[in-house]
Design an enzyme around this catalytic site. Structure first.
Site, mmCIF file in Angstrom:
data_model
loop_
_atom_site.group_PDB
_atom_site.id
_atom_site.type_symbol
_atom_site.label_atom_id
_atom_site.label_comp_id
_atom_site.label_asym_id
_atom_site.label_seq_id
_atom_site.Cartn_x
_atom_site.Cartn_y
_atom_site.Cartn_z
ATOM 1 N N LYS A 1 0.867 -1.185 0.000
ATOM 2 C CA LYS A 1 0.000 0.000 0.000
ATOM 3 C C LYS A 1 0.907 1.240 0.000
ATOM 4 O O LYS A 1 1.214 1.813 1.044
ATOM 5 C CB LYS A 1 -0.933 -0.060 1.220
HETATM 6 N N1 PMP Z 1 -7.818 -1.953 -2.816
HETATM 7 C C1 PMP Z 1 -7.290 -0.737 -2.666
HETATM 8 C C2 PMP Z 1 -6.595 -0.116 -3.811
HETATM 9 C C3 PMP Z 1 -7.415 -0.061 -1.447
HETATM 10 O O1 PMP Z 1 -6.900 1.161 -1.294
HETATM 11 C C4 PMP Z 1 -8.104 -0.668 -0.383
HETATM 12 C C5 PMP Z 1 -8.276 0.060 0.919
HETATM 13 N N2 PMP Z 1 -7.213 -0.153 1.794
HETATM 14 C C6 PMP Z 1 -8.634 -1.954 -0.589
HETATM 15 C C7 PMP Z 1 -8.478 -2.564 -1.810
HETATM 16 C C8 PMP Z 1 -9.365 -2.672 0.508
HETATM 17 O O2 PMP Z 1 -8.468 -3.110 1.492
HETATM 18 P P1 PMP Z 1 -8.905 -3.199 3.023
HETATM 19 O O3 PMP Z 1 -10.154 -3.977 3.053
HETATM 20 O O4 PMP Z 1 -7.778 -3.912 3.667
HETATM 21 O O5 PMP Z 1 -9.078 -1.818 3.500
#
Ligand code: PMP
Length: 308
Positions: free
Chosen positions: A154
């Site tokens: 991320k």
């Molecule tokens: N994909 C992207 C590109 C994101 O930014 C997020 C948010 N963090 C997610 C998927 C979903 O991940 P999570 O459920 O861990 O927040």
């Protein structure tokens, strides 16, 4: 009065004291990894429930590892700091925590090595992110590939890709974008994973489809299997398969579980959240506020002092 606190340069300080200089490497080059963590307020127990706190801090350290960044604080310590920040800030409402490991050196030069990293965490009140149901379109912007900037990390810089897609969607009158990979298969939303229901099963792209491996998605897969007996299949999805899906929803920390009722002006199913989506949504929203005993371990409580 609630006041936002932040963890910055090794100390918990009021948010307005957490400032970086203009030469900070991460500001210039997007060299930071981050997380978003929801704190869900439950008025019944006067508690902010931090959803899957540990899993988020673990993903933060994995993202940092991909970028060869050092994280000085252990996962345990990061979790303790998160709780401390929520409790000291004192918001009795839904909040959002943003932990970040960033290249803090005030030095120009594009690289990842021989630079100092720092860890910060800040908190902000955070209401709903998407409408109750979302109308989506397929973005003309393709999801970046693992061979470019790895989406399973991320990384802040990668969110230019997401922002291009989100803005295009909003300017075209849609709530959210669905991004395809360079090879034309469905990847994810600008900040959400995507699921469709066909033949009574959940289907979602694979980790090799340039997705962030979502913590909300993983939780929903577990709920579907354990509580509804619904299996999840991870496989490639074509854009047009979305057009004929029975149900579609998106998952993410910001988006929670949001039903998708329209894709590229084709109505999904009946045009209303379908039965599997609705049942999952009910279960999910109970779990994130600590209301489901069986999944209480997904929530870390932060006790906010009641305002006098
Ligand atoms: N994909 C992207 C590109 C994101 O930014 C997020 C948010 N963090 C997610 C998927 C979903 O991940 P999570 O459920 O861990 O927040």
């Amino acid at each position: 009065m609630p006041t936002s606190y932040a963890y910055f340069q090794g100390n918990v300080v009021p948010l307005e004291q957490a400032k970086i200089g203009v030469m900070t490497h991460a500001f210039n080059y997007g060299t930071a990894v981050f997380e978003g963590i929801r704190g869900n307020w439950n008025p019944d127990d006067q508690t902010v429930h931090l959803f899957r706190l540990r899993e988020h801090m673990e993903r933060l350290t994995r993202s940092a590892k991909i970028l060869t960044m050092e994280v000085r604080d252990s996962v345990d310590r990061l979790c303790e700091l998160a709780v401390e920040i929520v409790e000291r800030s004192g918001f009795s409402e839904d909040v959002y925590l943003r932990p970040m490991v960033y290249l803090a050196s005030e030095q120009l030069g594009v690289r990842l090595h021989n630079l100092q990293s720092d860890t910060l965490i800040f908190l902000t009140p955070f209401p709903a992110y998407l409408p109750e149901v979302a109308r989506c379109h397929t973005s003309t912007w393709r999801r970046v590939d693992d061979t470019g900037i790895p989406p399973r990390a991320k990384v802040t810089g990668i969110y230019v890709n997401s922002a291009l897609a989100k803005t295009e969607a909003n300017l075209n009158g849609f709530d959210e974008a669905i991004m395809l990979n360079a090879d034309g298969h469905v990847s994810e939303g600008s900040g959400e994973n995507i699921f469709m229901v066909r033949h009574g099963k959940l289907i979602t792209p694979t980790p090799a489809d340039n997705i962030l491996e979502g913590i909300t998605a993983q939780s929903v897969v577990e709920l579907a299997a354990s509580e509804l007996g619904v299996e999840t299949v991870q496989r490639q999805i074509d854009r047009t398969e979305l057009y004929i899906a029975d149900e579609i929803f998106m998952t993410g920390t910001a988006a929670h579980l949001t039903p998708v009722t329209e894709v590229d002006r084709r109505v999904v199913g009946s045009g209303r959240p379908g039965p599997i989506t609705s049942r999952l949504s009910q279960l999910f929203f109970d779990c994130i506020r600590g209301k489901n005993e069986k999944y209480r371990h997904w929530c870390t409580p932060a006790r906010v002092p009641v305002a006098q």
